[in-house]
Structures are given as structure tokens and as C-alpha cells.
Design an enzyme around this catalytic site. Structure first.
Site, PDB file in Angstrom:
ATOM      1  N   GLY A 129       4.327 -12.102  -1.383  1.00  0.00           N
ATOM      2  CA  GLY A 129       4.106 -13.228  -0.900  1.00  0.00           C
ATOM      3  C   GLY A 129       3.612 -14.333  -0.411  1.00  0.00           C
ATOM      4  O   GLY A 129       3.171 -15.255   0.106  1.00  0.00           O
TER       5      GLY A 129
ATOM      6  N   GLU B 234      -1.189  -2.614  12.783  1.00  0.00           N
ATOM      7  CA  GLU B 234      -1.041  -3.075  13.415  1.00  0.00           C
ATOM      8  C   GLU B 234      -1.410  -3.056  15.583  1.00  0.00           C
ATOM      9  O   GLU B 234      -1.621  -1.999  15.737  1.00  0.00           O
ATOM     10  CB  GLU B 234       0.620  -3.637  13.637  1.00  0.00           C
ATOM     11  CG  GLU B 234       1.200  -4.600  12.377  1.00  0.00           C
ATOM     12  CD  GLU B 234       2.686  -4.368  13.014  1.00  0.00           C
ATOM     13  OE1 GLU B 234       3.482  -4.927  11.988  1.00  0.00           O
ATOM     14  OE2 GLU B 234       3.262  -2.759  13.102  1.00  0.00           O
TER      15      GLU B 234
ATOM     16  N   ASP C   4       7.834   2.618   5.923  1.00  0.00           N
ATOM     17  CA  ASP C   4       7.624   0.952   6.199  1.00  0.00           C
ATOM     18  C   ASP C   4       6.666   0.408   5.334  1.00  0.00           C
ATOM     19  O   ASP C   4       7.153  -0.983   4.671  1.00  0.00           O
ATOM     20  CB  ASP C   4       7.495   1.330   7.632  1.00  0.00           C
ATOM     21  CG  ASP C   4       7.924   0.197   8.310  1.00  0.00           C
ATOM     22  OD1 ASP C   4       9.251  -0.696   8.018  1.00  0.00           O
ATOM     23  OD2 ASP C   4       7.411   0.025   8.892  1.00  0.00           O
TER      24      ASP C   4
ATOM     25  N   HIS D 223       4.480  -2.427   0.487  1.00  0.00           N
ATOM     26  CA  HIS D 223       3.833  -3.311   0.503  1.00  0.00           C
ATOM     27  C   HIS D 223       2.227  -2.365  -0.224  1.00  0.00           C
ATOM     28  O   HIS D 223       1.528  -3.297  -0.993  1.00  0.00           O
ATOM     29  CB  HIS D 223       3.488  -3.496   2.229  1.00  0.00           C
ATOM     30  CG  HIS D 223       4.655  -3.904   2.557  1.00  0.00           C
ATOM     31  ND1 HIS D 223       5.719  -4.509   2.086  1.00  0.00           N
ATOM     32  CD2 HIS D 223       4.659  -4.248   4.587  1.00  0.00           C
ATOM     33  CE1 HIS D 223       6.238  -5.051   3.132  1.00  0.00           C
ATOM     34  NE2 HIS D 223       6.257  -4.418   4.166  1.00  0.00           N
TER      35      HIS D 223
HETATM   36  O1  LIG Z   1       7.985  -5.166   5.919  1.00  0.00           O
HETATM   37  C1  LIG Z   1       7.338  -4.746   7.398  1.00  0.00           C
HETATM   38  O2  LIG Z   1       6.257  -5.424   8.010  1.00  0.00           O
HETATM   39  C2  LIG Z   1       5.684  -5.560   8.997  1.00  0.00           C
HETATM   40  C3  LIG Z   1       4.463  -6.504   8.762  1.00  0.00           C
HETATM   41  O3  LIG Z   1       4.714  -8.147   7.570  1.00  0.00           O
HETATM   42  P1  LIG Z   1       3.666  -8.459   8.934  1.00  0.00           P
HETATM   43  O4  LIG Z   1       3.907 -10.086   7.611  1.00  0.00           O
HETATM   44  O5  LIG Z   1       3.836  -9.235  10.124  1.00  0.00           O
HETATM   45  O6  LIG Z   1       2.404  -8.125   8.624  1.00  0.00           O
HETATM   46  C4  LIG Z   1       5.798  -4.531   9.775  1.00  0.00           C
HETATM   47  O7  LIG Z   1       5.729  -4.922  11.365  1.00  0.00           O
HETATM   48  C5  LIG Z   1       7.718  -4.064  10.201  1.00  0.00           C
HETATM   49  O8  LIG Z   1       7.436  -2.603  10.521  1.00  0.00           O
HETATM   50  C6  LIG Z   1       8.319  -3.788   8.561  1.00  0.00           C
HETATM   51  O9  LIG Z   1       9.242  -3.311   8.267  1.00  0.00           O
END
Ligand SMILES: O=C1O[C@H](COP(=O)(O)O)[C@@H](O)[C@H](O)[C@H]1O
Ligand SMILES: NC(=O)C1=CN([C@@H]2O[C@H](COP(=O)(O)OP(=O)(O)OC[C@H]3O[C@@H](n4cnc5c(N)ncnc54)[C@H](OP(=O)(O)O)[C@@H]3O)[C@@H](O)[C@H]2O)C=CC1
EC number: 1.1.1.49
Length: 597
Positions: free
Chosen positions: A287, A322, A341, A346
Site C-alpha cells: 500500500g 530501521e 518479519d 514485504h
Molecule cells: O511489518 C512490519 O513493518 C514494520 C515497518 O513498517 P514501516 O511501514 O514503518 O516501514 C516493522 O517495524 C515491523 O517489525 C514489521 O512487523
């Protein structure tokens, strides 16, 4: 000229007109899809880019103010395009009328959205704010109700209070924000119940009915709960709180299992209670604005698609980082690790969109068919093509940052990777031999997500002597920065102005904040709206999920069974050095580490 008929889906005109058209007679134009249309909820039929495919050719027709201004294919003759345009306009007019009729029908129907796990982190952080943003933008149907459902005891007023603390307003429309929030909160209610109680879901059903007031009821359940209770909640929602006269859809949050077997078992259990088309498996990266733009970039710009293969692309990199650790989510994370994760979902989803063939149309099934093909052409990852890491404590500027295992919810001595880098390969005609590198990590030096496409070196380059000494640094790179500071830039070699002949690398840069004044919607807004509208394009189908797990399951099993020790890296660093060796093994340099990235 063959007459056209429209097979219009109920898709809104929000993100481009995606209806497809096919000829009633003959087979000259196989399909038509509208790549762009203006104005949300209203279609400007006079300003369109129409792309169509015939047996012999593809063409794009650009219309402005109802007139064809250009067509991209000289082999199609102009008079037939003129006839085509008239037919398209006539079919479109009928569709616009149809949409008008549909929206009149909306008064007789209603949508109830139940956030299951409403007291939780995701609901507060993302789901309620996204629902408010949709309301604010006028994207929710006229009649809608939002229910929070979880075990915590709360009154409607307490839920509203909790939700109100997380709502924000769009920067460009703050004027009536307070008013809008009040109106929105009045539509929010709460019911406390267990996730495995038919009785509690029957109570919810009763309350939903009261709010629906005899209208055709459409119900969306968002499962924002830990995965071990997904099936209980689906069972109760579907048997005791399904709509009797409208649709019932369920958004399921990740993780969808831990490996191929558990994922298949979850799918099987869900399908005891739901049809596949009722299940909306969410991957919020799909999205994100720039991920959605990937297909537009590829398929509506002539300059990219011809280069999009092993012939011109040397490697592709998908990088997620991150700058914070698992703070607060260690309990969940330790059971999954960074590969499950971030990478298996993703990054792999982005890779599939990046590498797929041109879909037949923009229809969700056509796109997902192409993604599945790519995923099924991928080699399972070899353990020697992976580096894993875990962050350790680090003191910088007098501040001590914790190690992963300092988190109280993480078992002592845990070997769960918080970083991984991997080389993946797609064994098909387009991509054979091209390394697709992934890198994902927590507690690194920065927060970002990007796609980097490194092109091959220029053969017999006349200017080799005039470029920087490192050949890698002198080749073209296309960077799609998903976040933060969304951008697409192309790194090209350019002559430094002056009397000499020196080349440097400069960027052709599309920085979204400079180009577009509108704030970019959060991924959850787009996905929630799609689920309400029944648009499945950005949700994961079960065969896609199976194929995605097949790529990673053998690797994950081997790492866990052999208790492979991660390479430790300091909190706030760039991650383990091993990632560079892995890239070098495949003759690649990570694009995000060069000095002039
Ligand atoms: O699905 C997840 O995504 C987040 C990062 O998402 P973002 O949109 O903030 O980039 C991640 O921090 C998390 O560990 C994971 O489960
Ligand atoms: N948080 C995030 O950033 C992200 C979360 N997700 C996924 O979204 C879902 C929800 O995440 P999140 O909100 O963080 O989860 P939470 O841990 O906050 O759980 C949500 C709610 O579920 C209930 N709950 C928690 N644990 C249990 C349990 N063991 N048994 C029964 N009920 C329980 C609690 O409500 P109550 O006690 O009131 O019933 C809690 O408020 C998960 O599947 C997660 O993997 C996905 C991407 C990002």
C-alpha cells in the site's frame, strides 16, 4: 471496426480507471485499460491515456479534451483510432452513468468495520487513524459504522477517547479537523468480548444490526490480533456475525504462518469458514505509494521496460533498514526474526512486482497471476547466500543502546536474526543470472526502504578514462526510495561544465515533496479502502503465499535447526561486514553504502 463492450468492475475511479474493454465482434482489440483518469470519484473522460492491445501491436492513445493528441504506435492507422476513440467515449459515458446509479444505491447499503483487537498497538497506531483519514477525505460510504472489539473492558466513550489520542489531520486541511474528528468518533463504538466466543460475537452481531438499521449490510472484520487466535476469531465472526444480505470480508494481518506447512495449515483453517475471495491478506508495503507506482513506472514509460531484463540490468537490491530495535515487540519478534518479519513478505512482494511480466490488465487477478509466476520461478535460497546478524549493545555520545537480548521479552541467548542479507535468483528467461539482493535490519544507522537497480557497464565506453576510477560507481543506477523522502532518481554520468572533459555522476531526481504538494496517504488508508471496495490487487492470494514460503522455508529451517550463530553488529551501525562479502561474491556493491548515494 469491432464494437466495444465494457466489462467494468466496481473499481472506483480513485487510482486510475481500470475497467477493461473487449470487442463484441472480431478480435482486433483484445483489451483496453485506462492508465490514468483524473478526479477522485469522478471520471474526466476527456483526458485519458488509453492503452490497447491488438493481435499485432500495442498502442497508447492519449486524449486531451476529447481529442487524440498522440498515439504511440505508428502501425495503427489514425482513422481506426478515431473510431476507437468515439466508441471508448460512448462506453465510458455509460459507465459513468452506471457509477452514478451505484452511488444512489449506496443509500440503501451500509458498511460496518469491526477492528478485532481494538485495544492493541496496530489498531491505535495505524487502523483507527487510517479510517479517520478516509472519513476526512470523504472516501468512506455515506452510511458506515466502526466497532472496536477486544477483551479489554471499555465503554464507547473510553474507546473514543483512546482513538482520539491517535488521530491526526492532514496538513493541508486543518481548518475543520476538530469538527470532523467529533463526527467520526460518533460513528465509533465498542464491544468487549473473547475472540473464541460465539456468544460474544452474536452480541456484536446484534449491535451491528441496530446500527445498520435494516440496510443491506456489508461487513469488514480487521483481525488486528496475534496470529494464534486468527482462526478462533474468524470462526466466530463468520458463523455468528456475518452479513446475511451483503458481503463479509476479513483482513488478516501477518504473520501468515512461520513456514510453508504452518502457512498452508492456516489457509486451510481459514477456508473452513471463508471463501478465498473473502480473505484479504494484508502486506502494508503493497500500500506504499512508491511500491504502487512501480508498475506505473515500468508499464507506462517506454524508456524503462525495454531495459528491464538481464540484458541491461546487472543486479537489483531491495534494502530495508530501521534505526530502532525491537523495543516493545521483542516477544513477537523473537518467534519470527527478520527473515519472516520483513524479507519473506514485504521485500519479496516488492521483488515480485518489480520482476513480473506485463499483466494482461490491471485487474487484481491478472496482476497476482504474474506475481505468482515470478515467485514460482525463484530458486529456494541457499544457506551460503545468506548472512544473518543480531545487534549488540553500543555506547555512543554517552548514550548506551541496548542489545537485542537486553529486551526483557527476548529469551536470554536468543539466536534470532535482527539482520539478514541474501542473494536470490529468478530462473526465467528475463532474469536468469541476475542477483536480486535483499538486506533488512533493525537497530541500524538509518531508517529507509529502497529499491536500487544497477545497470550494466557501457560496452567499449569512450569515456572510461574520464570517469571516476571505480567502474561500479560510474554505471547507471535507478533508485526508488520508498521511504522516507519518497523519490525516484536515476544516476547518470554527466560532463562537469568547463573546458576540460571530466565526468561525474549526477541525479535526475524526482523528489515527491518538490513535485507534489499533496501529502502521501498512509499505506493502511489505501489498503482499507481497497478492502471496502473489494479491490484485491494489493492483497496476497493463497497461491502467492505458498510460493513465497517455498523460497524461504528451506533456508529458515536450516538456520534454525543448525542453530546458526548470527554475526553481531553494534546498535546504530551499518550491520555485519559479512553483507559486503556476500555482495562481493556476486560481483555487487551495495548501492546504499557508496559515499555519493
Ligand atoms: O511489518 C512490519 O513493518 C514494520 C515497518 O513498517 P514501516 O511501514 O514503518 O516501514 C516493522 O517495524 C515491523 O517489525 C514489521 O512487523
Ligand atoms: N504493531 C505493529 O506495528 C504491527 C503488527 N502487525 C500484526 O498485527 C497484529 C496485531 O498487532 P499488535 O496490535 O501489535 O498486537 P498486540 O500484541 O497489541 O495485540 C492486539 C490485541 O490482541 C489482544 N491480545 C494480545 N495478546 C493476546 C493473547 N495472547 N490472547 C488473546 N488476546 C490477545 C489484546 O487485546 P485484549 O487483551 O484487549 O483482548 C491486544 O490489545 C498481529 O498479528 C501483528 O503481527 C503487523 C505489522 C505491524
Amino acid at each position: 471496426m469491432a464494437a466495444l463492450s465494457s466489462s467494468v468492475t466496481s473499481r472506483s475511479y480513485r487510482s486510475g480507471y481500470s475497467a477493461s474493454f473487449s470487442p463484441v465482434k472480431g478480435n482486433r482489440h483484445r483489451s483496453l485499460s485506462f492508465l490514468s483518469a483524473s478526479s477522485p470519484r469522478g471520471l474526466d473522460i476527456h483526458d485519458l491515456c488509453v492503452r490497447f492491445q491488438s493481435k499485432s501491436a500495442r498502442a497508447s492513445v492519449f486524449m486531451q479534451d476529447g481529442a487524440i493528441v498522440t498515439d504511440s504506435n505508428p502501425t495503427e492507422n489514425k482513422s481506426s483510432l478515431k473510431g476507437l476513440k468515439d466508441e471508448v467515449l460512448s462506453v465510458l459515458s455509460q459507465d459513468v452513468a452506471k457509477v452514478g446509479a451505484e452511488s444512489d444505491g449506496q443509500n440503501k447499503s451500509t458498511v460496518s468495520i469491526t477492528v478485532v483487537g481494538a485495544s492493541g498497538d496496530l489498531a491505535k497506531k495505524k487502523i483507527f487513524p487510517a479510517l479517520f483519514a478516509l472519513y476526512y477525505e470523504g472516501c468512506l460510504p455515506e452510511h458506515f459504522t466502526i466497532f472496536g472489539y477486544s477483551r479489554s473492558k471499555m465503554t464507547d466513550a473510553e474507546l473514543r477517547n483512546m482513538v482520539s489520542r491517535t488521530l491526526t489531520c492532514r496538513i493541508d486541511k486543518r481548518a475543520n479537523c476538530g469538527e470532523k474528528m467529533e463526527e467520526f468518533l460518533k460513528r465509533c463504538f465498542y464491544h468487549s468480548g473473547q475472540y473464541d466466543s460465539q456468544e460474544h460475537f452474536t452480541e456484536l452481531d446484534k449491535k451491528l444490526k441496530e446500527h445498520e438499521g435494516g440496510r443491506i449490510s456489508n461487513r469488514l472484520f480487521y483481525l488486528s490480533i496475534p496470529p494464534n487466535i486468527f482462526v478462533d476469531a474468524v470462526k466466530c465472526a463468520s458463523t455468528s456475525a456475518s452479513s446475511v444480505n451483503g458481503w463479509t470480508r476479513v483482513i488478516v494481518e501477518k504473520p501468515f504462518g512461520r513456514d510453508s506447512e504452518t502457512s498452508a495449515a492456516l489457509t486451510k483453517s481459514l477456508k473452513q469458514y471463508l471463501e478465498e475471495d473473502q480473505i484479504f491478506r494484508i502486506d502494508h508495503y503493497l500500500g506504499k505509494e512508491l511500491v504502487e507506482n512501480l508498475s506505473v513506472l515500468r508499464f507506462s514509460n517506454l524508456i524503462f521496460e525495454p531495459l528491464w531484463s538481464r540484458q541491461y540490468i546487472r543486479n537489483v537490491q531491495f534494502i530495508f533498514s530501521e534505526d530502532f530495535g525491537t523495543e516493545g515487540r521483542g516477544g513477537y519478534f523473537d518467534n519470527y526474526g527478520i527473515i519472516r518479519d520483513i524479507m519473506q513478505n514485504h521485500l519479496l512482494q516488492i521483488l515480485a512486482l518489480f520482476a513480473m511480466e506485463t499483466p494482461v490488465s490491471l485487474d487484481g487477478e491478472d496482476i497476482r497471476n504474474e506475481k505468482v509466476k515470478v515467485l514460482r520461478s525463484m530458486r529456494p535460497i541457499r544457506v551460503e547466500d545468506v548472512v544473518i546478524g543480531q545487534y549488540k549493545s553500543h555506547t555512543k555520545g554517552g548514550v548506551t543502546y541496548p542489545a537485542y537480548t537486553d529486551d526483557k521479552t527476548v529469551p536470554k541467548g536468543s539466536l534470532t536474526p535482527t539482520f539478514a542479507a541474501a542473494a536470490l535468483f529468478i530462473d526465467n528467461a528475463r532474469w536468469e543470472g541476475v542477483p536480486f539482493l535483499m538486506k533488512a535490519g533493525k537497530a541500524l544507522h538509518t531508517r529507509s526502504a529502497e529499491i536500487r537497480v544497477q545497470f550494466r557497464h557501457v560496452p567499449g565506453n569512450l569515456y572510461n578514462r574520464n570517469t571516476v576510477s571505480n567502474l561500479d560507481q560510474a554505471t547507471n543506477e535507478l533508485v526508488i526510495r520508498v521511504q522516507p523522502d519518497e523519490a525516484i532518481y536515476l544516476r547518470i554520468n554527466n560532463k562537469v561544465p568547463g573546458l576540460g572533459m571530466r565526468l561525474d555522476r549526477s541525479n535526475l531526481n524526482l523528489l515527491y515533496s518538490d513535485r507534489y504538494s499533496k501529502e502521501i496517504p498512509d499505506a493502511y488508508e489505501r489498503l482499507l479502502l481497497d478492502a471496502i471496495e473489494g479491490e484485491r490487487r494489493l492483497f496476497i492470494r493463497s497461491d502467492e503465499l505458498d510460493a513465497a514460503w517455498s523460497v524461504f522455508t528451506p533456508l529458515i529451517k536450516e538456520i534454525e535447526e543448525k542453530k546458526r550463530i548470527p554475526e553481531y553488529y553494534p546498535y546504530g551501525s551499518r550491520g555485519p561486514v559479512g553483507a559486503h562479502y556476500l555482495a562481493a561474491k556476486h560481483k555487487v556493491q551495495w548501492g546504499d553504502v557508496s559515499l555519493d548515494q
